[in-house]
Enzyme design. Structure first.
Site, mmCIF file in Angstrom:
data_model
loop_
_atom_site.group_PDB
_atom_site.id
_atom_site.type_symbol
_atom_site.label_atom_id
_atom_site.label_comp_id
_atom_site.label_asym_id
_atom_site.label_seq_id
_atom_site.Cartn_x
_atom_site.Cartn_y
_atom_site.Cartn_z
ATOM 1 N N CYS A 283 -0.037 -4.682 8.445
ATOM 2 C CA CYS A 283 1.248 -4.342 9.081
ATOM 3 C C CYS A 283 1.607 -5.298 10.218
ATOM 4 O O CYS A 283 2.722 -5.838 10.270
ATOM 5 C CB CYS A 283 1.230 -2.901 9.566
ATOM 6 S SG CYS A 283 -0.020 -2.553 10.843
ATOM 7 N N HIS A 335 -0.105 1.252 13.612
ATOM 8 C CA HIS A 335 0.780 0.807 12.536
ATOM 9 C C HIS A 335 2.126 0.380 13.127
ATOM 10 O O HIS A 335 2.610 0.966 14.107
ATOM 11 C CB HIS A 335 0.990 1.920 11.507
ATOM 12 C CG HIS A 335 1.665 1.452 10.256
ATOM 13 N ND1 HIS A 335 1.084 0.549 9.389
ATOM 14 C CD2 HIS A 335 2.887 1.733 9.728
ATOM 15 C CE1 HIS A 335 1.906 0.307 8.382
ATOM 16 N NE2 HIS A 335 3.011 1.012 8.569
ATOM 17 N N HIS A 351 7.717 -2.648 6.318
ATOM 18 C CA HIS A 351 6.342 -2.709 6.829
ATOM 19 C C HIS A 351 5.385 -2.962 5.669
ATOM 20 O O HIS A 351 5.786 -2.940 4.503
ATOM 21 C CB HIS A 351 5.985 -1.397 7.538
ATOM 22 C CG HIS A 351 5.954 -0.203 6.613
ATOM 23 N ND1 HIS A 351 4.889 0.650 6.516
ATOM 24 C CD2 HIS A 351 6.885 0.271 5.722
ATOM 25 C CE1 HIS A 351 5.143 1.605 5.635
ATOM 26 N NE2 HIS A 351 6.347 1.401 5.133
#
Length: 380
Positions: A283, A335, A351
């Site tokens: 990510c 994340h 993402h």
């Protein structure tokens, strides 16, 4: 005695033929066979065949023989006269703009007389038609010692500027400098869609007004290389890091659209822990690579990326903002994605997910609704 004379004459003729058939090229930093072949309008195989002993990795300052398709006699005199038959033989480093000045004609007139120049460009040794019969004396010393030529500027309408890619230059930096988008730059130069090798010659068509403005403020490239080699190709102070927020001087909406386009082009690429290439992204690697393509350097991990920029409310999230999550019940951010739109309280973001690779998701999905943490504005 006659036999010896014949042998001497034979080797002499071979030597002269070789000098006319080949041009010597000194290998510069960052050059390879493909780059050198492109400069001379040849194929890499042509140069390889002419230099069978050349190593696969070229040595700096080594000499290569370049096949000359249209062999021209060596110019040993200090002054040569361009022939008056209406043709001009293109020499190394010559441009349409330079040739037009020699003959006192416009670049447009040269292009009209030589239609193939629009698609194929100039090639060393090529003979082009010049709409003038007046001979022009050209001093070889003058050519060598003259100042670097400025980009081609025509009298009216769109003009074409020839740009050689320098070390550390990016497509975005070049496009920004000449007031066009990266997509338009790639459309005009299809061979750079995959990568941007140093030494490639780009042809950029822009309006005369833009060209005049660039010509007025630009410094000769040779001076740039001598005085500030470490800054070559960086967008001219277009991105400044200030209090961990990047302040963009110019059309930030255009930059944001380019960032989103660059990131979404990777949709479908698999997830790879620690990955920052099309072979696989994690990510934070996707964000690091995307912003890095536009000369904006982000920290490498999601937790570090969450500490830069300015926090904004989720309702105020805009395209280009970074959105952070605490997934799998974690107590800290692990994340990150980039906002692509925010409509009626639903934030959609691109993402790299562990289960699906690069994709677009939504905060309306229960998983991301539960794990949402914050939104940071990186560009202002």
């Amino acid at each position: 005695m006659v036999f010896r004379l014949i042998i001497v004459l034979f080797f002499f003729s071979v030597g002269v033929f070789s000098q006319e058939k080949f041009t010597k090229h000194k290998v510069s930093k960052g050059e390879n066979l493909t780059v050198i072949a492109k400069k001379y309008g040849l194929k890499a195989k042509d140069i390889k065949d002419a230099n069978p002993d050349a190593p696969k990795i070229l040595k700096l300052n080594s000499i290569l023989l370049i096949p000359n398709k249209d062999a021209k006699p060596a110019q040993n005199t200090s002054e040569s006269v361009v022939n008056n038959s209406g043709f001009h033989e293109v020499l190394q480093k010559e441009t349409l703009w330079g040739i037009s000045k020699k003959y006192n004609v416009s670049v447009d007139d040269l292009k009209k007389a030589n239609p193939t120049l629009e698609t194929e460009g100039l090639k060393i040794g090529q003979k082009i038609v010049v709409p003038s019969n007046n001979p022009v004396a050209v001093s070889e010393n003058t050519v060598k010692n003259s100042e670097p030529e400025k980009p081609e500027i025509a009298s009216s309408g769109d003009v074409e500027i020839v740009v050689e890619v320098q070390p550390k230059e990016t497509k975005y930096a070049i496009a920004k400098k000449y007031g066009i988008t990266v997509k338009e730059l790639e459309r005009q130069n299809p061979f750079i869609k995959g990568k941007l090798p140093v030494g490639y010659v780009l042809k950029i068509k822009i309006t005369k007004e833009k060209a005049d403005a660039i010509n007025a403020i630009s410094t000769p490239q040779s001076q740039i290389n001598e005085t500030a080699p470490s800054q070559t190709g960086i967008a001219e102070n277009s991105v400044i890091k200030k209090d961990t927020t990047f302040v963009y001087n110019g059309n930030s909406s255009e930059l944001i659209e380019q960032l989103i386009l660059n990131a979404t082009e990777n949709i479908g690429t698999r997830y790879r822990s620690g990955g920052t290439t099309k072979a696989g992204f994690d990510c934070s690697g996707l964000m690091f690579c995307t912003f890095g393509n536009f000369d904006i350097k982000l920290p490498r991990s999601s937790i570090e990326q969450s500490r830069i920029g300015t926090k904004v409310a989720s309702a105020e999230a805009q395209k280009g903002d970074l959105i952070f999550f605490k997934t799998n019940g974690r107590k800290h951010i692990n994340h990150v994605g980039m906002v692509v739109e925010n409509i009626d309280g639903e934030i959609r973001f691109v993402h790299s997910s562990t289960h699906g690779g690069v994709m677009i998701s939504s905060t309306k999905e229960p998983y991301y609704q539960r794990s949402f943490s914050q939104v940071n504005r990186i560009l202002q």
